[in-house]
Scaffold this motif. Structure first.
Motif, PDB file in Angstrom:
ATOM      1  N   LEU A 188       0.832  -1.195   0.000  1.00 24.76           N
ATOM      2  CA  LEU A 188       0.000   0.000   0.000  1.00 24.76           C
ATOM      3  C   LEU A 188       0.873   1.253   0.000  1.00 24.76           C
ATOM      4  CD1 LEU A 188      -2.736   1.418   0.227  1.00 24.76           C
ATOM      5  CD2 LEU A 188      -2.593   1.145   2.715  1.00 24.76           C
ATOM      6  N   ALA A 189       1.908   1.250   0.846  1.00 21.29           N
ATOM      7  CA  ALA A 189       2.805   2.403   0.901  1.00 21.29           C
ATOM      8  C   ALA A 189       3.521   2.601  -0.431  1.00 21.29           C
ATOM      9  CB  ALA A 189       3.827   2.214   2.024  1.00 21.29           C
ATOM     10  N   ALA A 190       3.919   1.493  -1.074  1.00 20.59           N
ATOM     11  CA  ALA A 190       4.601   1.591  -2.360  1.00 20.59           C
ATOM     12  C   ALA A 190       3.699   2.203  -3.413  1.00 20.59           C
ATOM     13  CB  ALA A 190       5.080   0.210  -2.799  1.00 20.59           C
ATOM     14  N   ALA A 191       2.437   1.801  -3.401  1.00 20.20           N
ATOM     15  CA  ALA A 191       1.492   2.325  -4.388  1.00 20.20           C
ATOM     16  C   ALA A 191       1.288   3.825  -4.222  1.00 20.20           C
ATOM     17  CB  ALA A 191       0.161   1.594  -4.260  1.00 20.20           C
ATOM     18  N   VAL A 192       1.402   4.297  -2.988  1.00 18.30           N
ATOM     19  CA  VAL A 192       1.117   5.713  -2.707  1.00 18.30           C
ATOM     20  C   VAL A 192       2.361   6.589  -2.831  1.00 18.30           C
ATOM     21  CG1 VAL A 192       0.379   7.321  -0.909  1.00 18.30           C
ATOM     22  CG2 VAL A 192      -0.844   5.152  -1.227  1.00 18.30           C
ATOM     23  N   ALA A 193       3.502   6.107  -2.297  1.00 14.18           N
ATOM     24  CA  ALA A 193       4.642   7.009  -2.106  1.00 14.18           C
ATOM     25  C   ALA A 193       5.938   6.621  -2.805  1.00 14.18           C
ATOM     26  CB  ALA A 193       4.922   7.146  -0.607  1.00 14.18           C
ATOM     27  N   ALA A 194       6.058   5.395  -3.289  1.00 11.85           N
ATOM     28  CA  ALA A 194       7.346   4.945  -3.817  1.00 11.85           C
ATOM     29  C   ALA A 194       7.584   5.441  -5.243  1.00 11.85           C
ATOM     30  CB  ALA A 194       7.421   3.426  -3.777  1.00 11.85           C
ATOM     31  N   ALA A 195       8.849   5.601  -5.583  1.00 13.34           N
ATOM     32  CA  ALA A 195       9.233   5.961  -6.945  1.00 13.34           C
ATOM     33  C   ALA A 195       9.168   4.731  -7.843  1.00 13.34           C
ATOM     34  CB  ALA A 195      10.650   6.526  -6.953  1.00 13.34           C
ATOM     35  N   ALA A 196       8.900   4.947  -9.103  1.00  9.70           N
ATOM     36  CA  ALA A 196       8.906   3.861 -10.076  1.00  9.70           C
ATOM     37  C   ALA A 196      10.331   3.359 -10.282  1.00  9.70           C
ATOM     38  CB  ALA A 196       8.332   4.338 -11.398  1.00  9.70           C
ATOM     39  N   PRO A 197      10.530   2.055 -10.521  1.00  8.11           N
ATOM     40  CA  PRO A 197      11.882   1.543 -10.761  1.00  8.11           C
ATOM     41  C   PRO A 197      12.598   2.256 -11.898  1.00  8.11           C
ATOM     42  CG  PRO A 197      10.356  -0.270 -10.406  1.00  8.11           C
ATOM     43  CD  PRO A 197       9.525   0.980 -10.488  1.00  8.11           C
ATOM     44  N   GLU A 198      11.855   2.670 -12.912  1.00  6.73           N
ATOM     45  CA  GLU A 198      12.475   3.358 -14.045  1.00  6.73           C
ATOM     46  C   GLU A 198      13.121   4.681 -13.626  1.00  6.73           C
ATOM     47  OE1 GLU A 198       9.791   0.317 -15.327  1.00  6.73           O
ATOM     48  OE2 GLU A 198       9.449   2.040 -13.993  1.00  6.73           O
ATOM     49  N   ARG A 199      12.500   5.346 -12.656  1.00  7.80           N
ATOM     50  CA  ARG A 199      13.071   6.606 -12.176  1.00  7.80           C
ATOM     51  C   ARG A 199      14.370   6.353 -11.431  1.00  7.80           C
ATOM     52  NH1 ARG A 199       9.767  11.233  -8.734  1.00  7.80           N
ATOM     53  NH2 ARG A 199      10.979  13.002  -9.511  1.00  7.80           N
ATOM     54  N   ALA A 200      14.366   5.324 -10.612  1.00  2.00           N
ATOM     55  CA  ALA A 200      15.601   4.964  -9.906  1.00  2.00           C
ATOM     56  C   ALA A 200      16.677   4.528 -10.896  1.00  2.00           C
ATOM     57  CB  ALA A 200      15.320   3.862  -8.904  1.00  2.00           C
ATOM     58  N   ALA A 201      16.285   3.833 -11.950  1.00  2.00           N
ATOM     59  CA  ALA A 201      17.251   3.382 -12.955  1.00  2.00           C
ATOM     60  C   ALA A 201      17.913   4.555 -13.655  1.00  2.00           C
ATOM     61  CB  ALA A 201      16.567   2.480 -13.972  1.00  2.00           C
ATOM     62  N   THR A 202      17.172   5.626 -13.878  1.00  3.40           N
ATOM     63  CA  THR A 202      17.744   6.822 -14.496  1.00  3.40           C
ATOM     64  C   THR A 202      18.850   7.409 -13.624  1.00  3.40           C
ATOM     65  OG1 THR A 202      15.679   7.341 -15.640  1.00  3.40           O
ATOM     66  CG2 THR A 202      17.234   9.154 -15.314  1.00  3.40           C
ATOM     67  N   ALA A 203      18.599   7.457 -12.309  1.00  2.25           N
ATOM     68  CA  ALA A 203      19.611   7.972 -11.386  1.00  2.25           C
ATOM     69  C   ALA A 203      20.839   7.060 -11.359  1.00  2.25           C
ATOM     70  CB  ALA A 203      19.014   8.106  -9.991  1.00  2.25           C
ATOM     71  N   LEU A 204      20.625   5.760 -11.364  1.00  5.13           N
ATOM     72  CA  LEU A 204      21.738   4.819 -11.375  1.00  5.13           C
ATOM     73  C   LEU A 204      22.551   4.932 -12.660  1.00  5.13           C
ATOM     74  CD1 LEU A 204      20.242   1.553  -9.853  1.00  5.13           C
ATOM     75  CD2 LEU A 204      22.278   2.735  -9.071  1.00  5.13           C
ATOM     76  N   SER A 205      21.883   5.092 -13.777  1.00  3.82           N
ATOM     77  CA  SER A 205      22.576   5.223 -15.056  1.00  3.82           C
ATOM     78  C   SER A 205      23.514   6.418 -15.057  1.00  3.82           C
ATOM     79  CB  SER A 205      21.559   5.367 -16.201  1.00  3.82           C
ATOM     80  OG  SER A 205      21.081   4.107 -16.605  1.00  3.82           O
ATOM     81  N   ALA A 206      23.105   7.477 -14.391  1.00  2.00           N
ATOM     82  CA  ALA A 206      23.958   8.664 -14.330  1.00  2.00           C
ATOM     83  C   ALA A 206      25.281   8.354 -13.638  1.00  2.00           C
ATOM     84  CB  ALA A 206      23.229   9.791 -13.604  1.00  2.00           C
ATOM     85  N   LEU A 207      25.258   7.477 -12.629  1.00  2.00           N
ATOM     86  CA  LEU A 207      26.489   7.111 -11.931  1.00  2.00           C
ATOM     87  C   LEU A 207      27.366   6.197 -12.782  1.00  2.00           C
ATOM     88  CD1 LEU A 207      25.109   6.485  -8.324  1.00  2.00           C
ATOM     89  CD2 LEU A 207      26.456   8.439  -9.119  1.00  2.00           C
ATOM     90  N   ILE A 208      26.758   5.394 -13.632  1.00  7.19           N
ATOM     91  CA  ILE A 208      27.535   4.564 -14.549  1.00  7.19           C
ATOM     92  C   ILE A 208      28.217   5.446 -15.592  1.00  7.19           C
ATOM     93  CG2 ILE A 208      27.373   2.799 -16.359  1.00  7.19           C
ATOM     94  CD1 ILE A 208      25.145   1.500 -14.703  1.00  7.19           C
ATOM     95  N   ASP A 209      27.492   6.437 -16.082  1.00  2.00           N
ATOM     96  CA  ASP A 209      28.045   7.334 -17.098  1.00  2.00           C
ATOM     97  C   ASP A 209      29.098   8.269 -16.528  1.00  2.00           C
ATOM     98  OD1 ASP A 209      26.406   6.272 -19.065  1.00  2.00           O
ATOM     99  OD2 ASP A 209      24.782   7.703 -18.676  1.00  2.00           O
ATOM    100  N   GLU A 210      28.875   8.754 -15.317  1.00  2.25           N
ATOM    101  CA  GLU A 210      29.799   9.695 -14.676  1.00  2.25           C
ATOM    102  C   GLU A 210      30.013   9.291 -13.218  1.00  2.25           C
ATOM    103  OE1 GLU A 210      31.590  12.133 -15.837  1.00  2.25           O
ATOM    104  OE2 GLU A 210      30.839  11.976 -17.901  1.00  2.25           O
ATOM    105  N   PRO A 211      30.913   8.343 -12.964  1.00  4.16           N
ATOM    106  CA  PRO A 211      31.174   7.939 -11.576  1.00  4.16           C
ATOM    107  C   PRO A 211      31.709   9.110 -10.759  1.00  4.16           C
ATOM    108  CG  PRO A 211      32.127   6.368 -13.136  1.00  4.16           C
ATOM    109  CD  PRO A 211      31.709   7.564 -13.925  1.00  4.16           C
TER     110      PRO A 211
END
Length: 279
Positions: A207-230
């Protein structure tokens, strides 16, 4: 230029979203996970640049087999993203006699990092990203009872493994300063279903995830930035903020180098003990 990205837990949640994003960017991606059916789907959908290794990372033997296969297939690894994790409502012991959360969430990551240091070192700008609760101060290392045989709780086990992963990054970076090592807190991400949680808590978490959590795709975008620019330097800690990342202070006790060396020594002793038993 295409890179080789290895993602543990790469068929679900953040790992799956990241794997698909990196494929879209033209990288070769190897997902390491337990579910063979999801792995086959990933390869079928991802094409020639998608790879999958089915593995049980809760055992040292299984993790070492994966590391050997990865090193054999990929002499150069540009990024290693450590995301395999599983929530369990009660204390479980692996086939090697280890508490399961400690074994999967921390020990497998220690083994993979060190076993794959050589192919990572060959990359032009290698990065390892350890998904955990980086920057948290709750929890501690139970030095006299790492396997939590007394007073076990799932929260206690996860917090200990999280703090251990923080220290793992410090110790690994000290030994391998040429590899950018990042402790990463992805924040609250919607990785439903939470199949490993006890039923009342699972319902609340979903229930909390449905209301407040970020989508995995959004987190993946942030992670990709660290791969591109550590981040600069051998070690850094970051926490996701939206689709970006913010620095975490690594000068406090959570990242104490002396404590990191102590845990590294204890971990190597544990691994040596397992090896002695298996002979």
């Amino acid at each position: 230029m295409a890179r080789t990205i290895v993602i543990t837990g790469g068929t679900r949640g953040i790992g799956s979203a990241l794997a698909r994003e990196r494929l879209r960017r033209g990288d070769a991606v190897v997902a390491v996970a337990r579910d063979a059916a999801l792995g086959r789907r990933f390869v079928e959908e991802g094409g020639d640049r998608a790879g999958f290794i089915a593995a049980d990372l809760s055992t040292v033997a299984g993790t070492r087999e994966v590391a050997a296969e990865l090193a054999d297939r990929h002499p150069v690894i540009d990024a290693l993203v450590l995301g395999a994790h599983s929530m369990r409502p009660g204390r479980h012991v692996t086939a090697e006699g280890l508490e399961a959360t400690f074994a999967l969430y921390y020990l497998s990551r220690h083994v993979l990092l060190h076993a794959l240091a050589e192919p990572l070192t060959r990359a032009d700008r290698a990065v390892t990203i350890n998904l955990s609760g980086a920057g948290m101060t709750a929890g501690r290392i139970h030095w006299d009872d790492l396997q939590l045989t007394r007073g076990y709780s799932a929260t206690k086990a996860n917090l200990q493994a999280g703090r251990a992963n923080d220290l793992l990054g410090v110790a690994f970076a000290e030994e391998h300063p040429g590899i950018s090592t990042v402790a990463y807190n992805p924040g609250f991400v919607d990785t439903r279903p939470y199949t490993g949680m006890a039923r009342p808590y699972r319902a609340l978490a979903e229930l909390a995830a449905a209301v407040a959590a970020a989508a995995p795709e959004r987190a993946a975008t942030a992670l990709s930035a660290l791969i591109d620019e550590p981040p600069p330097g051998p070690f850094a800690a970051r926490k996701r903020r939206g689709s970006g990342n913010r620095p975490i202070d690594t000068t406090g006790p959570t990242y104490d180098p002396g404590t990191a060396r102590r845990l590294d020594a204890a971990t190597r002793d544990l691994l040596a003990g397992l090896d002695a038993v298996s002979r």
